[in-house]
Design an enzyme around this catalytic site. Structure first.
Site, PDB file in Angstrom:
ATOM      1  N   TYR A 441       0.817  -1.212   0.000  1.00 57.99           N
ATOM      2  CA  TYR A 441       0.000   0.000   0.000  1.00 57.99           C
ATOM      3  C   TYR A 441       0.849   1.261   0.000  1.00 57.99           C
ATOM      4  CZ  TYR A 441      -0.229  -0.473   5.268  1.00 57.99           C
ATOM      5  OH  TYR A 441      -0.004  -0.618   6.613  1.00 57.99           O
ATOM      6  N   GLU A 442       0.219   2.351  -0.415  1.00 59.45           N
ATOM      7  CA  GLU A 442       0.874   3.646  -0.672  1.00 59.45           C
ATOM      8  C   GLU A 442       1.937   3.547  -1.760  1.00 59.45           C
ATOM      9  OE1 GLU A 442      -0.891   5.696   0.528  1.00 59.45           O
ATOM     10  OE2 GLU A 442      -1.766   4.637   2.220  1.00 59.45           O
ATOM     11  N   GLY A 443       1.744   2.621  -2.679  1.00 60.92           N
ATOM     12  CA  GLY A 443       2.666   2.448  -3.795  1.00 60.92           C
ATOM     13  C   GLY A 443       3.559   1.251  -3.578  1.00 60.92           C
TER      14      GLY A 443
END
Length: 596
Positions: A441-443
Site C-alpha cells: 500500500y501507498e505504492g
C-alpha cells in the site's frame, strides 16, 4: 504472544548523536525542542505503546473488525476505541501539528520515533490515525482558509480522523482511469459519486466524523491525470461555518478480509451524491494527492521498521533461551544440557541481519524526518530547496527498502523460532503476515522504484542524488584519518562512485530505449538503499565513538557495521549486475510464450 519494549536508547542515539537533531531543531527555530523535552516525550510515548497498544495487537488480529451490512458501520476490536481515547487525551494526535490549529508544534522528526513505537506495538491500530496526518498536510498546503479552519482543528485534536480515497476497482496506480464524478451544486459545493476501494480507516467507531480526501473528475475535465481534482468529503455534512449536520451520502459497502492487519478496517466506500468541497484548483488534484502520498510513504516505511524491531526483540530473547545442540567449537554452557541457539552461526546471521537493517534503517528514516523540518523552516531558500530535493529522493528509498527489509526481518525472526515460529502462540507469524502489506500500500515497491529512477533521477536530473553523494564525499574527507572507520571509508567511496556510474549508464541506455528505466528501476532502488545504509552505518560508528555511551554499546555499533559491510552491502553486486544487464533479457520473451 510477542512482546514489545521501545528501544529508547537507540532511538535517542539515532536522533541526537547521529543525525544531530537537537542542534538542528535550535537552528530551525524550534526553541523548545531541546533534548530533555524530546526524550521526555518519547519516554511517555513508549509507556503508551508498551502498556496500552502492544497488549491489543493479538486481540486485533484475532477479532478483526466487524461490518454491519444493514447500517454500513464498522466496529473495531475490543479495546481499540478506549486506546484511541487515551491517545487523544494524551495530546498525541497533534504532536507535530501547527499550534494555530491546536497542535503542539514540535518538529516532524520527533514524530518519527513516536510513530515507529506505535507501529511496532500495534500496526493495525496505528492505521486509524495514520492518514489523518496526510489529510492535514493536504488541507494545510492546498485548502482554502475556511477549510483549514473548519477541518484542521478537529483533525489535529483527534476528534475526527482522515482518509485518502484514491483507488477504484478498475484502477490503482493508473489514476488517470478513475471514474468518480464531481457535479457542481448551486451552493458552491459538489456532489461526489463513485466507489473507492482499499480505503484504510474508511469507516470505524473511534470518532464521530471521518474526513475523506477524494480524487474525482469535474464535468468536461480533460482525460487522464490532468483532469483529476481533489475534494474534501466528510462522513457527516460540514457547513462552511463548521456546523456539523446529518449523515452525508457516504457509506461503507464492505470491509476486506486480509492476510494481515486484521484489526485495521480496509473499506469499500460508496459515494452517492455526497456533499464535498473542492480542495485547490480544478483539475490540479494530483499535487494535493502527492502531498498526502509522500507523507504516507515515509510513514509506511516506519511501519516496516517498527515490525522489524519488534520481531528482532522477540527472536533475540528466544535465541538466548532456546537450548539446542552444542556450539561447533565446543560447549559454551557446559552446565546446561545444550547451548542456546544464539551460539550457532546461522542464527547469528539472521539476528545480525535484522540488527543491521533495523538500526541503520532507523537513522536513515529519522534523517528523512529532519529533512522535512529543514525544507519547511530553514531561513535560506537554497537550503530549503536542497532539503526538499533530498527528502524527495529518499522517500521512495525509505518506503521501499524499510518495508522490503521488514518482510525479510520478520521472516528471519520467525525462522529463529523454528516450528514454534509458525504457530500462533508466539505471535511471530502475525508480524510476518502484517509486514507483507507494507510493501504494497501507498505504492508498491515497483512503483517506488519507478518514482526513484524515472522521476527523481531522470526527470529531475538526480538533484537529490547529487546532494546525497555530496554528503558522502564530505563525510569521507572529514574522517579520512579516523581509525574508527578506516576499514569502511574505502568501500563506501567505491560504492558512491559506482552509484554515479550506474546512474549514467541507465540514462545513456534510456535515451535510446525508454524500457531501460523500468528494467533497471528495482535493482537501482535496492542498490541505492544499501549504499545509503552503508553511509549511515559509517556515521553511526563515528557518532558512537564520540558519545558517552558504554564501551559495550560502542563495540556493538562497530561490529554490526563491520557485519553490514562484510555480509549485506555485497548484495549491491547482484543489483549492479541486474542494472548493467539492461532490458534485453526482460523484454524479449513474447507475453504469449510465458506458459510455453
Amino acid at each position: 504472544m510477542s512482546q514489545y519494549k521501545a528501544p529508547l536508547r537507540d532511538m535517542q542515539f539515532a536522533l541526537f548523536d547521529v543525525v544531530g537533531a537537537e542542534a538542528e531543531f535550535a537552528r530551525l527555530g524550534f526553541s523548545d525542542a531541546n533534548r530533555e523535552l524530546v526524550e521526555a516525550v518519547l519516554e511517555e510515548s513508549a509507556r503508551f505503546a508498551e502498556n496500552v497498544l502492544a497488549p491489543l495487537n493479538e486481540v486485533g488480529d484475532r477479532e478483526g473488525c466487524t461490518h454491519d451490512k444493514a447500517t454500513g458501520t464498522v466496529t473495531t476490536p475490543t479495546g481499540f476505541k478506549q486506546a484511541y481515547q487515551q491517545y487523544v487525551e494524551g495530546g498525541w494526535t497533534g504532536l507535530v501539528s501547527a499550534v494555530e490549529y491546536g497542535g503542539q508544534g514540535l518538529p516532524q522528526a520527533v514524530g518519527f520515533p513516536q510513530k515507529e513505537m506505535i507501529d511496532a506495538a500495534n500496526l493495525a491500530w496505528g492505521n486509524f490515525p495514520l492518514l489523518s496526518h496526510g489529510a492535514t498536510e493536504a488541507l494545510l498546503h492546498h485548502g482554502e482558509d475556511w477549510q483549514r479552519e473548519v477541518f484542521l482543528k478537529p483533525l489535529t485534536e483527534g476528534r475526527w480522523t482522515g482518509t485518502m480515497c484514491l483507488t477504484e476497482p478498475h484502477c490503482g496506480t493508473d489514476l488517470g482511469m478513475l471514474k468518480t464524478r464531481a457535479e457542481p451544486n448551486e451552493d458552491g459545493s459538489y456532489a461526489i459519486t463513485g466507489t473507492k476501494i482499499f480505503i484504510t480507516a474508511g469507516e470505524h467507531d473511534l470518532t464521530d466524523n471521518i474526513v475523506h480526501l477524494v480524487l474525482a473528475r469535474l464535468p468536461d475535465a480533460p482525460a487522464g491525470t490532468k483532469g483529476i481534482s481533489l475534494f474534501v468529503v466528510p462522513k457527516k455534512r460540514v457547513a462552511r461555518d463548521g456546523t456539523v449536520g446529518d449523515a452525508n451520502e457516504v457509506r461503507c459497502g464492505s470491509i476486506e478480509h486480509k492476510m494481515g492487519i486484521h484489526g485495521s478496517a480496509t473499506c469499500v466506500i460508496n459515494f452517492d451524491g455526497a456533499q464535498g468541497y473542492l480542495v485547490g484548483q480544478p483539475n490540479k488534484g494530483m499535487s494535493g494527492m502527492f502531498t498526502m502520498m509522500n507523507a504516507a510513504r515515509l510513514a509506511v516505511g516506519l511501519q516496516g521498521l517498527g515490525l522489524s524491531d519488534r520481531a528482532l526483540q522477540n527472536a533475540l530473547a528466544y535465541s538466548r533461551e532456546r537450548l539446542q545442540m552444542r556450539s561447533l567449537s565446543g560447549p559454551k554452557f557446559p552446565e546446561k544440557p545444550a547451548d542456546p541457539i544464539i551460539v550457532h552461526p546461522d542464527v547469528r546471521r539472521m539476528l545480525l541481519t535484522c540488527k543491521a537493517l533495523v538500526e541503520g534503517g532507523r537513522v536513515m528514516s529519522y534523517h528523512a524526518g529532519l529533512l522535512i523540518d529543514t525544507a519547511q523552516h530553514a531561513s535560506d531558500e537554497g537550503e530549503r530547496q536542497q532539503a526538499d530535493a533530498l527528502v524527495g529522493f529518499m522517500t521512495p528509498i525509505v518506503k521501499a527498502c524499510l518495508t522490503e527489509w521488514g518482510v525479510e526481518c520478520t521472516y528471519h525472526a520467525l525462522q529463529c523460532y523454528g516450528g514454534h515460529g509458525y504457530i500462533a502462540e508466539h505471535g511471530m507469524e502475525q508480524l510476518a503476515r502484517d509486514a507483507r502489506i507494507t510493501t504494497l500500500y501507498e505504492g508498491t515497491t515497483g512503483i517506488q522504484a519507478l518514482d526513484l529512477m524515472g522521476r527523481k533521477v531522470m526527470q529531475l536530473q538526480g538533484a537529490g542524488l547529487k546532494v546525497f553523494l555530496g554528503m558522502v564525499g564530505a563525510f569521507c574527507k572529514e574522517h579520512a584519518g579516523n581509525p574508527a572507520v578506516a576499514g569502511l571509508l574505502g568501500t563506501l567511496q567505491e560504492k558512491a562512485a559506482e552509484w554515479q556510474q550506474l546512474t549514467r549508464q541507465v540514462a545513456e541506455r534510456a535515451a535510446a530505449n525508454p524500457e531501460e528505466i523500468g528494467a533497471a528501476a528495482y535493482d537501482y532502488l535496492m542498490y541505492s538503499g544499501y549504499v545509503a545504509l552503508a553511509y549511515w552505518w559509517a556515521r553511526s560508528v563515528v557518532a558512537a565513538e564520540a558519545s558517552s555511551h558504554p564501551e559495550a554499546f560502542k563495540a556493538a555499533k562497530r561490529e554490526t557495521a563491520r557485519f553490514y559491510f562484510d555480509r549485506i552491502l555485497p548484495r549491491t553486486l547482484a543489483h549492479a549486475a541486474g542494472i548493467t544487464a539492461g532490458a534485453g533479457s526482460l523484454m524479449t520473451l513474447d507475453a504469449a510464450h510465458f506458459d510455453a
